[in-house]
Design an enzyme around this catalytic site. Structure first.
Site, PDB file in Angstrom:
ATOM      1  N   ASN A 115       0.794  -1.241   0.000  1.00  0.00           N
ATOM      2  CA  ASN A 115       0.000   0.000   0.000  1.00  0.00           C
ATOM      3  C   ASN A 115       0.822   1.284   0.000  1.00  0.00           C
ATOM      4  OD1 ASN A 115       0.722  -0.630   2.635  1.00  0.00           O
ATOM      5  ND2 ASN A 115      -1.068   0.353   3.515  1.00  0.00           N
ATOM      6  N   PRO A 128       9.995  -7.014  -0.684  1.00  0.00           N
ATOM      7  CA  PRO A 128       8.784  -6.218  -0.904  1.00  0.00           C
ATOM      8  C   PRO A 128       7.612  -7.103  -1.324  1.00  0.00           C
ATOM      9  CG  PRO A 128      10.222  -6.056  -2.817  1.00  0.00           C
ATOM     10  CD  PRO A 128      10.960  -6.893  -1.791  1.00  0.00           C
ATOM     11  N   SER A 129       6.426  -6.516  -1.336  1.00  0.00           N
ATOM     12  CA  SER A 129       5.235  -7.239  -1.801  1.00  0.00           C
ATOM     13  C   SER A 129       5.377  -7.605  -3.282  1.00  0.00           C
ATOM     14  CB  SER A 129       3.999  -6.363  -1.625  1.00  0.00           C
ATOM     15  OG  SER A 129       2.917  -6.907  -2.344  1.00  0.00           O
ATOM     16  N   GLY A 176       1.929  -5.876   7.220  1.00  0.00           N
ATOM     17  CA  GLY A 176       1.061  -6.610   6.299  1.00  0.00           C
ATOM     18  C   GLY A 176      -0.199  -7.065   6.999  1.00  0.00           C
ATOM     19  N   GLU A 193       3.464  -4.967  12.296  1.00  0.00           N
ATOM     20  CA  GLU A 193       2.544  -3.836  12.078  1.00  0.00           C
ATOM     21  C   GLU A 193       1.424  -4.385  11.210  1.00  0.00           C
ATOM     22  OE1 GLU A 193       2.616  -0.581  13.015  1.00  0.00           O
ATOM     23  OE2 GLU A 193       4.372  -0.932  14.271  1.00  0.00           O
ATOM     24  N   CYS A 222      -3.357   1.241   6.722  1.00  0.00           N
ATOM     25  CA  CYS A 222      -3.710   0.481   7.930  1.00  0.00           C
ATOM     26  C   CYS A 222      -4.489   1.340   8.905  1.00  0.00           C
ATOM     27  CB  CYS A 222      -2.471  -0.153   8.561  1.00  0.00           C
ATOM     28  SG  CYS A 222      -1.114   0.982   8.833  1.00  0.00           S
ATOM     29  N   GLU A 265       7.132   0.706  16.005  1.00  0.00           N
ATOM     30  CA  GLU A 265       8.024   1.207  14.971  1.00  0.00           C
ATOM     31  C   GLU A 265       8.177   2.706  15.205  1.00  0.00           C
ATOM     32  OE1 GLU A 265       6.840   0.543  10.801  1.00  0.00           O
ATOM     33  OE2 GLU A 265       8.134  -1.197  10.947  1.00  0.00           O
TER      34      GLU A 265
HETATM   35  P1  ADP Z   1      -1.588  -8.202   1.856  1.00  0.00           P
HETATM   36  O1  ADP Z   1      -2.894  -8.907   2.040  1.00  0.00           O
HETATM   37  O2  ADP Z   1      -1.571  -6.818   2.317  1.00  0.00           O
HETATM   38  O3  ADP Z   1      -0.920  -8.459   0.534  1.00  0.00           O
HETATM   39  P2  ADP Z   1       0.237  -9.994   3.123  1.00  0.00           P
HETATM   40  O4  ADP Z   1       0.377 -10.161   4.580  1.00  0.00           O
HETATM   41  O5  ADP Z   1      -0.234 -11.147   2.322  1.00  0.00           O
HETATM   42  O6  ADP Z   1      -0.668  -8.745   2.976  1.00  0.00           O
HETATM   43  O7  ADP Z   1       1.581  -9.505   2.466  1.00  0.00           O
HETATM   44  C1  ADP Z   1       2.520  -8.649   3.080  1.00  0.00           C
HETATM   45  C2  ADP Z   1       3.912  -9.154   2.772  1.00  0.00           C
HETATM   46  O8  ADP Z   1       4.088 -10.447   3.384  1.00  0.00           O
HETATM   47  C3  ADP Z   1       4.214  -9.365   1.302  1.00  0.00           C
HETATM   48  O9  ADP Z   1       5.563  -8.997   1.047  1.00  0.00           O
HETATM   49  C4  ADP Z   1       4.008 -10.850   1.121  1.00  0.00           C
HETATM   50  O10 ADP Z   1       4.701 -11.404   0.013  1.00  0.00           O
HETATM   51  C5  ADP Z   1       4.549 -11.379   2.420  1.00  0.00           C
HETATM   52  N1  ADP Z   1       4.065 -12.713   2.812  1.00  0.00           N
HETATM   53  C6  ADP Z   1       2.892 -13.302   2.498  1.00  0.00           C
HETATM   54  N2  ADP Z   1       2.798 -14.530   3.084  1.00  0.00           N
HETATM   55  C7  ADP Z   1       3.946 -14.710   3.793  1.00  0.00           C
HETATM   56  C8  ADP Z   1       4.458 -15.751   4.635  1.00  0.00           C
HETATM   57  N3  ADP Z   1       3.782 -16.860   4.870  1.00  0.00           N
HETATM   58  N4  ADP Z   1       5.659 -15.555   5.213  1.00  0.00           N
HETATM   59  C9  ADP Z   1       6.368 -14.427   5.025  1.00  0.00           C
HETATM   60  N5  ADP Z   1       5.948 -13.417   4.235  1.00  0.00           N
HETATM   61  C10 ADP Z   1       4.758 -13.542   3.626  1.00  0.00           C
END
Ligand code: ADP
Length: 469
Positions: free
Chosen positions: A145, A169-170, A219, A241, A275, A449
């Protein structure tokens, strides 16, 4: 099709596998991001581990590097901001503001000195002191976001405190972060800062690696809980967070016309994908009709469109999954008897555009009120009893932020102090003081944070206790 690189051990490197990054305003491919192989995830962590001992010793060069990083980011501000708008959708002027905030954060930590810890005892018999020790390799996992500022809020204090980092990153918005590999190349010693990209599986591999000593994550609650559970076997340090379902409570003495604009932005900035956005508004019945009308009028006037177009206020929803979720929340609310006053349907494509939507006729028990919509749909709920409004605001597993709106700030403070949230505002929503620790109660997070408290989460305390004779 342009391809971005991973940044591992001071080198920009390619991968065997790539994935498409989509522009949410056009649904076209922006570029391809590398999917880090399991060997590359391991290499990034090993590089950070190897770089740690010398990086952690030399505090003054850490400040210099952070200042240089701020300058480098400022120089490439336009390129980074453009990528944010392309992959995330936010209007370009907000993206430029985000990058400026990231540079300012790096500078803040470059100049940040902790108050010295004085010895507890120092005499001819004993020397007892508390000392800080960096943790080692920190995994920074970020969401889609607000990709750059949320990343730098983790990386700047982690590095300044003497840790090395591996960033993930995402998968929806990796490009602006991957570009930092190029922008910051040469500023930090090889291995101090590494960037890998991929999906949750890459994040899981990173977070479970035995050399990772701390995970700092922003996330979803679902992923946060997985990380919390996964960290247990190794007792890894963790800062989470997570989401929020922030309530705004508008008291009977508030001026609806004066506050409507602020509530609009508190709820709809970044198309509600924040958030700590306002996600439900409780309004005293005496001023309910006037505030509702003012919010409808403001939402109708909002300029929604491609973030590169002039005067656009709200961009698209960042990805197709979130777009579908927003539609679901509205459909479900309608099933429960909701009335939609403006918006309520996606705009004609291409692009994941959803106009700001004002909803009434819903309350406890409806997903739009109880859960986190993370999009531009706002339920407005009347109340007659202040105590009951406070009860409803607190009846949530989330506890990130909340605001109280009133002509009397003292009255507002008295009410907001009864809300179970980490961020408690009066007559505003979303202002973050630079020195303040940000954290959530309940499901909204673990740890802090920012501020001194947040900074301290990047080190351990070691008590040295010497008998001198
Ligand atoms: P959103 O629904 O906001 O995409 P996520 O929690 O799925 O939120 O994603 C936030 C970050 O966490 C992203 O970088 C994603 O790739 C990562 N992520 C998702 N699943 C896992 C996991 N099981 N372990 C570690 N990181 C993860």
């Amino acid at each position: 099709m342009s391809k971005y690189s991973l940044y591992i051990d001071g080198d920009l490197i390619s991968s065997d596998r790539y994935f498409d990054v989509i522009n949410p305003a056009t649904e076209e491919i922006v570029a391809q991001a590398p999917y880090a192989s399991s060997a590359q995830v391991d290499a990034a962590i090993q590089a950070a581990h190897k770089a740690f001992p010398s990086w952690t010793k030399d505090e003054s060069s850490r400040s210099v590097a952070l200042k240089l990083a701020a300058e480098a980011i400022r120089k490439r501000s336009e390129d980074i901001a453009k990528l944010i708008t392309l992959e995330q959708g936010r209007p370009i002027h907000f993206a430029i503001g985000e990058v400026a905030g990231a540079a300012a954060t790096l500078e803040h930590y470059a100049n940040f000195d902790l108050p010295p810890l004085l010895p507890l005892r120092s005499d001819s018999e004993k020397f007892v002191a508390i000392e800080r020790r960096a943790l080692g390799v920190v995994a920074a996992i970020t969401p889609w976001n607000v990709p750059i500022i949320l990343l730098i809020l983790k990386v700047a204090p982690a590095l300044k405190a003497g840790n090395t980092v591996v960033i993930k990153p995402s998968e929806f918005t990796p490009l602006s972060t991957l570009l930092l590999g190029e922008v910051l190349n040469g500023i930090f010693p090889a291995g101090v800062l590494n960037i890998i990209s991929g999906d949750g599986e890459v994040g899981a591999q990173l977070s479970q690696h035995h050399l990772v000593k701390k995970i700092t994550f922003t996330g979803s609650v679902a992923t946060g809980k997985k990380l919390y559970a996964g960290a247990a076997s190794d007792v890894k340090r963790l800062t989470l967070e997570l989401g929020g379902n922030d309530a705004a409570i508008v008291l009977d003495d508030a001026d609806p016309k004066a506050i409507a604009e602020k509530i609009f932005w508190g709820a709809f900035w970044n198309s509600g994908q924040i958030c700590f956005a306002i996600k439900r508004v409780y309004v005293h019945e005496r001023i309910f009709p006037q505030l509702l009308e003012a919010l409808i009028e403001r939402a109708k006037a909002a300029r929604v469109g491609n973030g590169f177009e002039k005067d656009v206020e709200l961009g698209p929803i960042t990805n197709a999954i979130q777009f579908e979720k927003v539609k679901y929340f509205v459909a479900d609310a309608l099933k429960h008897g909701a009335k939609i006053h403006t918006g309520g349907a996606a705009l004609a494509g291409p692009g994941y555009f959803y106009p700001p939507t004002i909803v009434t006729g819903v309350g406890e028990g409806v997903a739009l009120v109880d859960e986190e919509q993370f999009g531009p749909v706002l339920p407005i709920i009347p109340f007659s009893d202040e105590k009951d409004a406070i009860r409803q605001a607190n009846a949530s597993p989330f506890g990130l932020g909340a605001s109280v709106w009133t002509a009397d700030a003292q009255r507002g403070l008295a009410v907001v102090r009864q809300l179970d949230v980490g961020l408690a505002w009066v007559n505003q929503h979303g202002d973050i003081h630079p020195g303040a620790p940000k954290g959530g109660f309940k499901w909204s997070g673990l740890g802090y944070e920012g501020g001194l408290r947040g900074y301290e989460e990047f080190s351990e305390l070691q008590v040295v206790n010497a008998a001198l004779n």
